[in-house]
Design a protein around this motif. Sequence first.
Motif, mmCIF file in Angstrom:
data_model
loop_
_atom_site.group_PDB
_atom_site.id
_atom_site.type_symbol
_atom_site.label_atom_id
_atom_site.label_comp_id
_atom_site.label_asym_id
_atom_site.label_seq_id
_atom_site.Cartn_x
_atom_site.Cartn_y
_atom_site.Cartn_z
ATOM 1 N N ALA A 40 -7.102 6.627 -22.273
ATOM 2 C CA ALA A 40 -7.156 6.599 -20.676
ATOM 3 C C ALA A 40 -7.392 8.026 -20.155
ATOM 4 O O ALA A 40 -6.904 8.794 -20.780
ATOM 5 C CB ALA A 40 -5.996 6.043 -19.936
ATOM 6 N N ASP A 41 -8.241 8.023 -19.220
ATOM 7 C CA ASP A 41 -8.580 9.246 -18.544
ATOM 8 C C ASP A 41 -8.850 9.116 -17.005
ATOM 9 O O ASP A 41 -10.156 8.657 -16.727
ATOM 10 C CB ASP A 41 -9.564 10.074 -19.303
ATOM 11 N N ALA A 42 -7.981 9.171 -16.096
ATOM 12 C CA ALA A 42 -8.199 8.654 -14.879
ATOM 13 C C ALA A 42 -7.133 9.242 -14.019
ATOM 14 O O ALA A 42 -6.344 10.154 -14.319
ATOM 15 C CB ALA A 42 -8.260 7.359 -14.723
ATOM 16 N N SER A 43 -7.180 9.186 -12.738
ATOM 17 C CA SER A 43 -5.913 9.503 -11.939
ATOM 18 C C SER A 43 -4.897 8.645 -11.906
ATOM 19 O O SER A 43 -4.929 7.536 -12.586
ATOM 20 C CB SER A 43 -6.554 9.730 -10.267
ATOM 21 N N PRO A 44 -3.579 9.442 -11.426
ATOM 22 C CA PRO A 44 -2.424 8.553 -11.782
ATOM 23 C C PRO A 44 -2.497 7.203 -11.020
ATOM 24 O O PRO A 44 -1.964 6.193 -11.604
ATOM 25 C CB PRO A 44 -1.351 9.754 -10.953
ATOM 26 N N ARG A 45 -3.195 7.249 -9.906
ATOM 27 C CA ARG A 45 -3.315 5.834 -9.075
ATOM 28 C C ARG A 45 -4.248 4.952 -10.145
ATOM 29 O O ARG A 45 -3.655 3.753 -9.855
ATOM 30 C CB ARG A 45 -3.888 6.148 -7.541
ATOM 31 N N GLU A 46 -5.106 5.288 -10.373
ATOM 32 C CA GLU A 46 -6.169 4.577 -11.282
ATOM 33 C C GLU A 46 -5.546 3.943 -12.315
ATOM 34 O O GLU A 46 -5.778 2.727 -12.592
ATOM 35 C CB GLU A 46 -7.486 5.118 -11.528
ATOM 36 N N ILE A 47 -4.734 4.611 -13.078
ATOM 37 C CA ILE A 47 -4.180 4.145 -14.438
ATOM 38 C C ILE A 47 -2.784 3.238 -13.982
ATOM 39 O O ILE A 47 -2.939 2.272 -14.747
ATOM 40 C CB ILE A 47 -3.561 5.329 -15.030
ATOM 41 N N LYS A 48 -2.276 3.582 -12.835
ATOM 42 C CA LYS A 48 -1.354 2.310 -12.502
ATOM 43 C C LYS A 48 -1.719 1.151 -12.217
ATOM 44 O O LYS A 48 -1.266 0.209 -12.507
ATOM 45 C CB LYS A 48 -0.389 3.140 -11.461
ATOM 46 N N SER A 49 -2.815 1.199 -11.324
ATOM 47 C CA SER A 49 -3.752 0.063 -10.675
ATOM 48 C C SER A 49 -4.165 -0.835 -12.049
ATOM 49 O O SER A 49 -4.198 -2.032 -12.039
ATOM 50 C CB SER A 49 -4.684 0.381 -9.883
ATOM 51 N N ARG A 50 -4.779 -0.168 -13.080
ATOM 52 C CA ARG A 50 -5.461 -0.510 -14.167
ATOM 53 C C ARG A 50 -4.503 -1.544 -15.037
ATOM 54 O O ARG A 50 -4.849 -2.548 -15.435
ATOM 55 C CB ARG A 50 -5.879 0.356 -15.053
ATOM 56 N N VAL A 51 -3.278 -1.081 -15.115
ATOM 57 C CA VAL A 51 -2.274 -1.765 -15.894
ATOM 58 C C VAL A 51 -1.589 -2.898 -15.054
ATOM 59 O O VAL A 51 -1.563 -4.073 -15.516
ATOM 60 C CB VAL A 51 -1.288 -0.704 -16.713
ATOM 61 N N ALA A 52 -1.093 -2.659 -13.982
ATOM 62 C CA ALA A 52 -0.385 -3.739 -13.208
ATOM 63 C C ALA A 52 -0.267 -3.077 -11.929
ATOM 64 O O ALA A 52 0.119 -1.835 -11.564
ATOM 65 C CB ALA A 52 0.950 -3.958 -13.675
ATOM 66 N N GLY A 53 -0.491 -3.849 -10.861
ATOM 67 C CA GLY A 53 -0.732 -3.089 -9.454
ATOM 68 C C GLY A 53 0.742 -3.261 -8.849
ATOM 69 O O GLY A 53 1.019 -2.659 -7.899
ATOM 70 N N ARG A 54 1.514 -4.257 -9.322
ATOM 71 C CA ARG A 54 2.837 -4.406 -8.416
ATOM 72 C C ARG A 54 3.898 -4.783 -9.618
ATOM 73 O O ARG A 54 3.764 -5.434 -10.579
ATOM 74 C CB ARG A 54 2.943 -5.633 -7.362
ATOM 75 N N ARG A 55 5.358 -4.549 -9.191
ATOM 76 C CA ARG A 55 6.506 -4.871 -9.818
ATOM 77 C C ARG A 55 7.199 -5.782 -9.041
ATOM 78 O O ARG A 55 7.619 -5.240 -7.867
ATOM 79 C CB ARG A 55 7.173 -3.419 -10.268
ATOM 80 N N VAL A 112 7.269 -3.828 -5.435
ATOM 81 C CA VAL A 112 6.860 -2.223 -5.217
ATOM 82 C C VAL A 112 5.711 -2.087 -6.045
ATOM 83 O O VAL A 112 5.419 -2.867 -6.965
ATOM 84 C CB VAL A 112 8.026 -1.345 -5.274
ATOM 85 N N GLY A 113 5.285 -0.859 -6.109
ATOM 86 C CA GLY A 113 4.180 -0.424 -6.812
ATOM 87 C C GLY A 113 4.682 -0.177 -8.357
ATOM 88 O O GLY A 113 5.443 0.246 -8.334
ATOM 89 N N ALA A 114 3.873 -0.556 -9.236
ATOM 90 C CA ALA A 114 4.355 -0.191 -10.580
ATOM 91 C C ALA A 114 4.529 1.288 -10.665
ATOM 92 O O ALA A 114 3.613 1.762 -10.031
ATOM 93 C CB ALA A 114 3.241 -0.953 -11.575
ATOM 94 N N ASP A 115 5.184 1.792 -11.455
ATOM 95 C CA ASP A 115 5.325 3.173 -11.513
ATOM 96 C C ASP A 115 4.314 3.724 -13.096
ATOM 97 O O ASP A 115 4.068 3.008 -13.698
ATOM 98 C CB ASP A 115 6.714 3.916 -11.735
ATOM 99 N N LEU A 116 4.347 5.158 -12.939
ATOM 100 C CA LEU A 116 3.553 5.438 -14.182
ATOM 101 C C LEU A 116 4.128 5.254 -15.409
ATOM 102 O O LEU A 116 3.395 4.901 -16.517
ATOM 103 C CB LEU A 116 3.302 7.034 -13.983
#
Length: 297
Positions: free
Chosen positions: A208-223, A278-282
Amino acid sequence: MPAVISLEQVEKRYGAVEALKGVDFEVDAGELVALLGPNGAGKTTAISILLGLRHPTRGKVSLFGLAPSTREARSRVGVMLQESGVPTVLKVRELVDLFRSYYPRPLTTAEAIELAGLEEKADARVSTLSGGQQQRLYFALAIAGDPDVLFLDEPTVGLDVEGRRRFLDSIRRFHQGGKTVLLTTHYLEEADELAQRIVVIDRGRVIADASPREIKSRVAGRRVSFTSAQFAEPVLDGLPVTAVDRREGRTVVLTNSAEDVVRRLLDRVSDLADLEVVGADLEEAFVALTEHAGAPA
């Protein structure tokens, strides 16, 4: 203009072991990038190659478009490694002044000490410093030459909460001067807070190579988390969840469709309580990425 840091299809073998398997990434001037990965992923090998301490088995590596081992490249680089050793009989000011003398256009001794937050210890002997103060001293030594690129390898290991907060502020201030920073850390919240980009490496490959926000949204948007005495995992059958965990009596699921999951949970679980979305964390994104990457083919 070439990238400040560049790895192109870099491979590194130690006998039969492939530490790096065709790693590609670049860092442009002024970026703050976190290089993350599990233990043994290849981070340390990649950093060592970038510093000219090891040579790749195959591929190209450069700093400022130059070979990392050249004097011109090294004169523009500052490094803070996990294991550092310095003469403990010297005073902080003396040691910083010594290190800055190795560089063509260094910071003043006072500037390096102030950026590291060591003003009150400037005339103290190194042997009298606490563990946290020693970490800040190593940071002062790394920036003493006013480097264009700063490498930080696990810089806050062993610091308490307040010490880590102050150290992160020092890194941020140095970067704001237009400097390029590449750091490794196991504290993923630090990477989330500091980095503009995150490069995740696992088993010798960039996954993976992206911004923290993009990586978090790519895997799971919410917890989505909740409590329920009646809950059993079959309740989640057919729901768009990517991971499930039980934490101290709470059920936690990761999903990119939180509204759909919540709606259907309310229909299926009669004693659903303490619902939180809540938003999924890194950290969760990182675990999901590396678990997926490490799964059998």
